[in-house]
Design a protein around this motif. Structure first.
Motif, PDB file in Angstrom:
ATOM      1  N   ASN A  87      41.425  33.619  42.348  1.00 36.32           N
ATOM      2  CA  ASN A  87      41.072  34.038  40.982  1.00 36.32           C
ATOM      3  C   ASN A  87      40.386  35.403  40.989  1.00 36.32           C
ATOM      4  O   ASN A  87      40.673  36.251  40.141  1.00 36.32           O
ATOM      5  CB  ASN A  87      40.150  33.003  40.320  1.00 36.32           C
ATOM      6  CG  ASN A  87      40.893  31.703  40.075  1.00 36.32           C
ATOM      7  OD1 ASN A  87      42.129  31.669  40.098  1.00 36.32           O
ATOM      8  ND2 ASN A  87      40.157  30.625  39.850  1.00 36.32           N
ATOM      9  N   GLU A  88      39.495  35.614  41.958  1.00 34.10           N
ATOM     10  CA  GLU A  88      38.796  36.904  42.063  1.00 34.10           C
ATOM     11  C   GLU A  88      39.797  38.041  42.288  1.00 34.10           C
ATOM     12  O   GLU A  88      39.719  39.080  41.648  1.00 34.10           O
ATOM     13  CB  GLU A  88      37.791  36.882  43.234  1.00 34.10           C
ATOM     14  CG  GLU A  88      36.482  36.178  42.932  1.00 34.10           C
ATOM     15  CD  GLU A  88      35.807  36.710  41.681  1.00 34.10           C
ATOM     16  OE1 GLU A  88      35.611  37.933  41.588  1.00 34.10           O
ATOM     17  OE2 GLU A  88      35.500  35.899  40.776  1.00 34.10           O
ATOM     18  N   LYS A  99      42.951  38.053  41.609  1.00 33.81           N
ATOM     19  CA  LYS A  99      43.851  38.187  40.447  1.00 33.81           C
ATOM     20  C   LYS A  99      43.251  39.029  39.320  1.00 33.81           C
ATOM     21  O   LYS A  99      43.983  39.640  38.544  1.00 33.81           O
ATOM     22  CB  LYS A  99      44.212  36.795  39.911  1.00 33.81           C
ATOM     23  CG  LYS A  99      45.442  36.226  40.600  1.00 33.81           C
ATOM     24  CD  LYS A  99      45.949  35.023  39.863  1.00 33.81           C
ATOM     25  CE  LYS A  99      47.331  34.648  40.362  1.00 33.81           C
ATOM     26  NZ  LYS A  99      47.711  33.314  39.941  1.00 33.81           N
ATOM     27  N   LYS A 100      41.893  39.054  39.254  1.00 37.61           N
ATOM     28  CA  LYS A 100      41.252  39.867  38.205  1.00 37.61           C
ATOM     29  C   LYS A 100      41.648  41.337  38.349  1.00 37.61           C
ATOM     30  O   LYS A 100      41.804  42.054  37.390  1.00 37.61           O
ATOM     31  CB  LYS A 100      39.722  39.742  38.316  1.00 37.61           C
ATOM     32  CG  LYS A 100      39.196  38.436  37.760  1.00 37.61           C
ATOM     33  CD  LYS A 100      37.673  38.439  37.856  1.00 37.61           C
ATOM     34  CE  LYS A 100      37.148  37.033  37.614  1.00 37.61           C
ATOM     35  NZ  LYS A 100      35.765  36.895  38.060  1.00 37.61           N
ATOM     36  N   ILE A 101      41.770  41.796  39.601  1.00 36.31           N
ATOM     37  CA  ILE A 101      42.122  43.204  39.834  1.00 36.31           C
ATOM     38  C   ILE A 101      43.616  43.372  40.116  1.00 36.31           C
ATOM     39  O   ILE A 101      44.231  44.357  39.752  1.00 36.31           O
ATOM     40  CB  ILE A 101      41.290  43.774  41.016  1.00 36.31           C
ATOM     41  CG1 ILE A 101      39.811  43.565  40.706  1.00 36.31           C
ATOM     42  CG2 ILE A 101      41.561  45.271  41.220  1.00 36.31           C
ATOM     43  CD1 ILE A 101      38.916  43.685  41.889  1.00 36.31           C
ATOM     44  N   PRO A 152      46.743  41.204  39.385  1.00 35.85           N
ATOM     45  CA  PRO A 152      47.404  39.999  38.842  1.00 35.85           C
ATOM     46  C   PRO A 152      48.726  39.690  39.550  1.00 35.85           C
ATOM     47  O   PRO A 152      49.201  38.560  39.498  1.00 35.85           O
ATOM     48  CB  PRO A 152      47.661  40.360  37.377  1.00 35.85           C
ATOM     49  CG  PRO A 152      47.012  41.668  37.129  1.00 35.85           C
ATOM     50  CD  PRO A 152      46.591  42.278  38.410  1.00 35.85           C
TER      51      PRO A 152
END
Ligand SMILES: Cc1cc2nc3c(=O)[nH]c(=O)nc-3n(C[C@H](O)[C@H](O)[C@H](O)COP(=O)(O)OP(=O)(O)OC[C@H]3O[C@@H](n4cnc5c(N)ncnc54)[C@H](O)[C@@H]3O)c2cc1C
Length: 335
Positions: free
Chosen positions: A249-250, A252-254, A256
């Motif tokens: 998830n971390e 994917k924030k930067i 995707p």
């Protein structure tokens, strides 16, 4: 049998690192091997195969046994399968070629992996959705201390992703002399990988056999991997890290678009993707660097020492850890 003193290992490791073995012997049969093990006074013994999964950082103390026990023998045959027993010093890719020439199935996706079959179970070699564990029956090994012979079946080997009992509890304790694998006579092609599908679309013929897939794999691999004959390397330097959902998830924030491989209970990210995102691809530091067509491959431009390559690998590891909070683990054995 001829034990050599201060023997150069330069041409016996694919990283082309220039170190010596204090003592070196080339073994051609189990009988010779047992004789050497019984008579040797060397406490330290290192087993060398094709030298394609090691990074040598120092001269090797004690005795290096270069396992050259060869031979491919049909052990059993049914309507559906051919079971073969192979000497551990046989080149892995020759076994694949032997198999595809006889229209047998099961190892064609593992074409062109360097090294000997004896080392193949150690890290459970794998490529394009196939691992040696998929065809593995048993192996024969000799305990270096007790000289006893042991047979390991598939579950004894505790195969995992680039892993087995021989990389853990039994690391450096045995010498593998024979491997038995079961090949299929039925067409069981594994075409799940995108790169394979793409090549199949190009050739436009329907009835593919294991030999066709071998040719496709060789073509794909030649395009992206350096040939150790010309550029020193040991293939993928790091394993693809297994990650948890929070880490994903971390990232994917930067990013995707981060690629993820999922199976029943694990998620993996390609280590090459992480390294490439941090701009290491094509990086050169003195005599070593990161291959410009594949970020997971560290290369020796000519005169790098094992330590130079380890230093570079540490910098990459630190960077990946700092930026992605992921600890990369080496696939290559650092000696
Ligand atoms: C260009 C390139 C591409 C590669 N691609 C792949 C790939 O797609 N997939 C993959 O899985 N690997 C790949 N590899 C890594 C490597 O080829 C394999 O891991 C191979 O099985 C190593 O075999 P080897 O004989 O060279 O082992 P070595 O490097 O000689 O030895 C590796 C380890 O096994 C031990 N060992 C070797 N033989 C024996 C034996 N008979 N008994 C006990 N211990 C032994 C050694 O002591 C050492 O610890 C690649 C390497 C290169 C250079």
């Amino acid at each position: 049998m001829n034990i050599r003193n201060y023997h150069s290992l330069l041409d016996l490791n694919t990283f082309k690192v220039n170190v010596n073995a204090e003592f070196y012997i080339n073994i051609q049969s189990e009988k010779d091997l047992l004789e050497i093990l019984k008579n040797t006074s060397h406490k330290k013994i290192f087993i060398l195969g094709g030298g394609s999964n090691i990074l040598l950082t120092r001269n090797i103390k004690g005795l290096v046994i270069h396992n050259q026990i060869k031979g491919i023998k049909i052990k059993a045959e049914t309507n559906k399968h051919t079971i073969i027993e192979v000497g551990a010093g046989e080149l892995w890719d020759r076994v694949v070629e032997w198999s595809t020439e006889r229209n047998l199935y099961g190892i064609e996706n593992l074409s062109l992996i360097p090294g000997y079959i004896g080392a193949a179970p150690i890290q459970n070699i794998g490529a394009y959705g196939t691992e040696i564990k998929d065809v593995f029956q048993e192996l024969k090994a000799i305990n270096l201390q007790t000289k006893e012979i042991h047979i390991f079946n598939k579950s004894d080997c505790q195969f995992g992703y680039r892993d087995s009992i021989f990389k853990n509890k039994l690391k450096d304790k045995l010498i593998i002399t024979k491997i038995t694998i079961k090949l299929s006579k039925k067409n069981t092609l594994n075409l799940s990988y995108k790169a394979i599908k793409k090549e199949i679309e190009k050739i436009n013929h329907k009835q593919l056999n294991s030999k066709d897939i071998r040719e496709i794999i060789i073509k794909i691999r030649k395009q992206k991997l350096p040939d150790p004959q010309y550029i020193g390397n040991a293939g993928s330097f790091f394993k693809n890290p297994i990650i948890n959902q929070d880490t994903l998830n971390e990232i994917k924030k930067i990013h995707p678009d981060v690629p993820v491989f999922k199976n029943t209970n694990q998620m993996k990210i390609p280590a090459g993707w992480l390294i490439e995102k941090l701009n290491w691809k094509g990086y050169r530091e003195n005599n070593c660097g990161v291959y410009n067509k594949h970020s997971l491959v560290l290369i020796n431009y000519g005169n790098a020492s094992g330590k130079d390559i380890v230093n570079l690998s540490q910098k990459i590891k630190q960077d990946v850890n700092q930026k992605f909070n992921i600890k990369l683990e080496e696939e290559v054995s650092i000696i």
